[in-house]
Scaffold this active site. Structure first.
Site, PDB file in Angstrom:
ATOM      1  N   HIS A   1      16.768  -3.199   8.228  1.00 45.69           N
ATOM      2  CA  HIS A   1      16.295  -2.633   7.211  1.00 45.69           C
ATOM      3  C   HIS A   1      16.564  -1.459   7.782  1.00 45.69           C
ATOM      4  O   HIS A   1      16.972  -0.086   7.529  1.00 45.69           O
ATOM      5  CB  HIS A   1      14.843  -2.582   7.352  1.00 45.69           C
ATOM      6  CG  HIS A   1      14.786  -3.247   5.443  1.00 45.69           C
ATOM      7  ND1 HIS A   1      14.691  -3.014   4.462  1.00 45.69           N
ATOM      8  CD2 HIS A   1      13.951  -4.557   6.002  1.00 45.69           C
ATOM      9  CE1 HIS A   1      14.671  -3.619   3.573  1.00 45.69           C
ATOM     10  NE2 HIS A   1      13.604  -4.551   4.314  1.00 45.69           N
TER      11      HIS A   1
ATOM     12  N   HIS B   1     -32.749  18.526 -10.571  1.00 45.06           N
ATOM     13  CA  HIS B   1     -31.945  17.669 -10.899  1.00 45.06           C
ATOM     14  C   HIS B   1     -33.834  16.781 -11.211  1.00 45.06           C
ATOM     15  O   HIS B   1     -33.964  15.797 -12.635  1.00 45.06           O
ATOM     16  CB  HIS B   1     -31.948  16.745  -9.985  1.00 45.06           C
ATOM     17  CG  HIS B   1     -30.797  16.729  -8.811  1.00 45.06           C
ATOM     18  ND1 HIS B   1     -29.785  17.967  -9.234  1.00 45.06           N
ATOM     19  CD2 HIS B   1     -29.353  15.611  -8.964  1.00 45.06           C
ATOM     20  CE1 HIS B   1     -28.263  17.308  -8.396  1.00 45.06           C
ATOM     21  NE2 HIS B   1     -28.610  16.647  -9.061  1.00 45.06           N
TER      22      HIS B   1
ATOM     23  N   ASP C   1      10.613 -10.301  -1.233  1.00 43.00           N
ATOM     24  CA  ASP C   1      10.956  -8.951  -0.954  1.00 43.00           C
ATOM     25  C   ASP C   1      11.759  -9.118  -2.425  1.00 43.00           C
ATOM     26  O   ASP C   1      11.714  -8.295  -2.800  1.00 43.00           O
ATOM     27  CB  ASP C   1      12.249  -8.962  -0.112  1.00 43.00           C
ATOM     28  CG  ASP C   1      11.439  -8.693   0.922  1.00 43.00           C
ATOM     29  OD1 ASP C   1      10.343  -8.219   1.281  1.00 43.00           O
ATOM     30  OD2 ASP C   1      12.359  -8.458   2.059  1.00 43.00           O
TER      31      ASP C   1
ATOM     32  N   GLU D   1       2.857  -5.755   8.552  1.00 43.71           N
ATOM     33  CA  GLU D   1       3.201  -5.824   6.818  1.00 43.71           C
ATOM     34  C   GLU D   1       3.632  -7.223   6.704  1.00 43.71           C
ATOM     35  O   GLU D   1       3.007  -7.853   5.487  1.00 43.71           O
ATOM     36  CB  GLU D   1       3.949  -5.252   7.162  1.00 43.71           C
ATOM     37  CG  GLU D   1       4.630  -4.119   5.478  1.00 43.71           C
ATOM     38  CD  GLU D   1       5.762  -4.141   4.956  1.00 43.71           C
ATOM     39  OE1 GLU D   1       6.872  -3.496   6.508  1.00 43.71           O
ATOM     40  OE2 GLU D   1       6.260  -3.597   4.335  1.00 43.71           O
ATOM     41  N   HIS D   2       4.365  -7.933   7.004  1.00 43.02           N
ATOM     42  CA  HIS D   2       4.760  -9.199   6.953  1.00 43.02           C
ATOM     43  C   HIS D   2       4.319 -10.172   7.849  1.00 43.02           C
ATOM     44  O   HIS D   2       4.621  -9.993   8.838  1.00 43.02           O
ATOM     45  CB  HIS D   2       6.562  -9.643   6.818  1.00 43.02           C
ATOM     46  CG  HIS D   2       7.057  -8.558   5.330  1.00 43.02           C
ATOM     47  ND1 HIS D   2       7.680  -7.198   5.345  1.00 43.02           N
ATOM     48  CD2 HIS D   2       6.439  -8.572   4.213  1.00 43.02           C
ATOM     49  CE1 HIS D   2       8.173  -6.238   5.128  1.00 43.02           C
ATOM     50  NE2 HIS D   2       7.164  -7.259   3.887  1.00 43.02           N
TER      51      HIS D   2
ATOM     52  N   GLN E   1      14.636  -8.307   9.214  1.00 47.29           N
ATOM     53  CA  GLN E   1      13.837  -7.372   9.212  1.00 47.29           C
ATOM     54  C   GLN E   1      14.182  -5.826   9.689  1.00 47.29           C
ATOM     55  O   GLN E   1      14.157  -4.973  10.172  1.00 47.29           O
ATOM     56  CB  GLN E   1      11.820  -7.707  10.070  1.00 47.29           C
ATOM     57  CG  GLN E   1      11.232  -6.911  10.066  1.00 47.29           C
ATOM     58  CD  GLN E   1      10.572  -6.375   8.492  1.00 47.29           C
ATOM     59  OE1 GLN E   1      10.320  -7.406   7.319  1.00 47.29           O
ATOM     60  NE2 GLN E   1      10.647  -5.480   7.795  1.00 47.29           N
TER      61      GLN E   1
END
Lengths: 433, 433
Positions: free
Chosen positions: B262, B420, B361, B327-328, B259
């Site tokens: 990145h 209406h 991934d 996220e993960h 991670q």
């Protein structure tokens, strides 16, 4: 007088493109003001809410309290017309039944390699619902936003509604109660959006904010997007009616005006292959305007944004509809289903002469929060999925990792992400670990 | 040194709240620049694209051409490592198989009154896919965005990718070809987003734009939102690992670093109830950093944003995870399924010691575009539904209108929308029509 276009004219394409591109709303530049208000609520919390509400709504919340209490809600319900309450309950039941069908199913499976894969849906825990004050406070919209959230399983549904000069529609409170709203606060504008997004001492933050509002509310939702989720930014409402010679001019005129009465920026469009029908509809519009309470709004909308588009044959309407991507599409023509299957972009389609859009607005069960301003090209009406989110699940054992690992290692290395490759290789005792 | 927290400390709640609120990205104020670029592309079209690309990417598109031709794509594929190509194809097939299961079903039914109701799903006609240039050009991300669009049935999938100094990754072009991308243009930044949203002479506009990008791209997507749909605004990536004493420190360290490599803003978090494991993991991280090509990025991310959180018992991790909404999420503990069912907010969950995130991934088949920055509280990873939209269908006959009409009339009148009410009453020959 509405715009008149004819698809058989030489300059039609150019004029239609201009019509597509025309803006119906002045986008006030309110972002600076909104950012200031949001910062104030973040810094001072309840204190800012009280000060801003005194300023904008002329209401002293330090006396009234931020939260609308149960006794006040019950008292409001007692004031409501029983017929309107019964209609709201019918609407709630039908909306609930319709939206229950939208609940997604989890999907867990094992593939041929033995990899366990899954998709799991869970409700968003806390959702904020913005309800406009004053004349734009529609109890039906409270139902349309709140019921799907409750069907999704949201545990905390928080409504905010401004009470300018202390006024709050009893029927709006009734709708909130009927729909199962959990908390109601008498705040509005950008300050209410900020309170929902960031929380204050009194109001716990939510994870998503839905519901329509004015330019300040829309700008505030854009600013807090990311911190919380938001629904679409709603623009002015629109209807497009496709009609052939079988169309009833009085009914069509009534439907065009039902749209036009919403707002001076609303838009009503008729596409037809029958010149006589077009003329009769225009005449009927003028005639019905005479006895309409909101005639001033409706006539301005019809004059400024209304349009009557003639086509050589009704099939020629299909590509025009897809480019306009109307929020509401009514089909008052023979074999209406033919058009339903041919048309791609529309928020909702009302099929046949006995389906006025107002039925969908209130009691059909489908949602009346629909994509405006051509956004039906890429987005959908509000539904249960807007109040849920998906988690993907993945489980490999040693065998599955051995089967898939080499490809993951190859891609990690190809992307220059060696730690990715290593995280796989190290488990397989492969080189590079 | 990563942040160390202990849930048993008196000041834990306060420190955890600060940790939750910490920003990992400087949000550069690029909006003014971006608005200028967008206005330029709207005004000058291709000419602006050529000028801006010369300025920002140092590439003369009037020589190279905006569009990447088929011959160029084929030549690029011939340059790719066959092993990487085979891995891409395996990934494509698995992503396709997984996402085919997400295709929604239309739902048409007739209720007890005879009202015909329906939900119809259609694909978004044209979608733009932004692919970053330079080191952030990931072929796997091309697959993850493009394959679901094609599974949804999008007919026109348009990729834009900047080519700084003329450089374009062959494997990115290969991924585009393998995924079925229809058009590729060598433009990037806010100018590419503007071209996709508004169109130019060469590039027809799309209805939705997806894909990650830098601060300019993100700001441009925010600006054009409404004109077109956009996906989420992606923030820096993160992983959270829950581990007990059964966790393998080397494997966990490898995953934390996968991670961290990145981006210096990426975040890796370990939550454990085992102090010895925490110490071993931290030691393994330092050791593995020594042989990692992207050690500089990874060590900075780990030092600045990494965290090791001790809990008294592992169940105490559950509410912390839901607040972090990672996220993960990896679960490297005994009976990992227990945590899966207890945790609500996570983009993707990787279950058990043999499921490193890198498998997800690349080749598991599930999507790696997942909600970052705590947005798993309210949003989902990318999927087929992001490339489709729903139209609701409604059909009443005279009997159904008679049954539902009175309630619609009551609500129309209660909301002050007489047109209406009239649009229903006029079809039933009721008073008020």
């Amino acid at each position: 007088m509405p715009l008149r276009l004819d698809a058989r004219d030489a300059d039609f394409n150019e004029r239609f493109r201009a019509f597509l591109g025309a803006k119906r709303e002045a986008s006030a530049d309110v972002e600076t003001a909104v950012r200031g208000i949001i910062a104030d609520v973040q810094a001072r919390g309840d204190e800012a809410l009280i000060a801003l509400t005194a300023k904008f709504d002329r209401v002293d919340l330090s006396t009234f309290g931020l939260r609308v209490g149960d006794a006040e809600i019950d008292a409001a319900m007692a004031l409501c017309d029983p017929e309107a309450l019964a209609a709201l309950k019918l609407a709630r039941d039908r909306i609930e039944a319709y939206h229950l069908r939208q609940k997604p199913k989890d999907d867990c499976f094992t593939d041929a390699l033995g990899v366990e894969l899954g998709t799991r849906w869970t409700a968003i825990e806390a959702v904020g619902l913005y309800v406009p004050g004053g004349t734009a406070a529609y109890p039906s919209s409270v139902l349309m936003n709140a019921v799907p959230a409750k069907v999704a399983g949201c545990e905390r549904l928080v409504m905010v509604v401004p009470t300018p000069d202390g006024k709050l529609s009893p029927l709006v409170l009734a709708a909130a109660k009927i729909a199962g709203v959990d908390e109601i606060y008498r705040i509005g504008g950008a300050q209410a959006v900020a309170a929902l997004a960031y929380g204050t001492k009194t109001i716990k933050p939510v994870a998503k904010i839905v519901g329509p509002g004015n330019a300040y509310v829309a700008a505030a939702k854009r600013v807090v997007f990311g911190q919380v989720g938001i629904d679409m930014i709603a623009g002015p409402s629109e209807v497009l009616i496709i009609a052939d010679k079988t169309g009833n001019p009085d009914w069509i005129a009534a439907d065009l005006l039902a749209q036009a009465e919403h707002d001076v920026s609303a838009q009503s469009i008729l596409i037809t292959d029958d010149a006589a029908l077009a003329a009769s509809v225009e005449k009927a519009v003028e005639s019905q305007l005479k006895t309409l309470p909101r005639a001033s709004t409706a006539s301005q909308s019809w004059r400024d944004f209304g349009a009557v588009i003639m086509v050589g044959k009704l099939d020629d309407a299909i590509p025009l509809v897809d480019r306009l991507a109307p929020e509401h599409l009514e089909i008052a023509a023979e074999d209406p289903e033919r058009f339903v299957s041919a048309i791609r972009n529309a928020g909702a389609i009302f099929i046949g002469a006995h389906t006025p859009e107002a039925i969908g607005d209130y009691v059909a069960g489908s949602n009346h929060v629909l994509p405006t301003a051509r956004s039906a090209r890429f987005s959908s009406g509000l539904g249960v999925l807007d109040f849920m989110k998906r988690t993907s699940l993945l489980k490999c054992g040693p065998d599955q990792l051995r089967a898939l690992g080499p490809a993951a290692i190859a891609l990690g290395k190809a992307e220059g992400l060696d730690a990715h490759a290593r995280s796989v290789a190290i488990r397989l005792n492969l080189p590079g670990s």
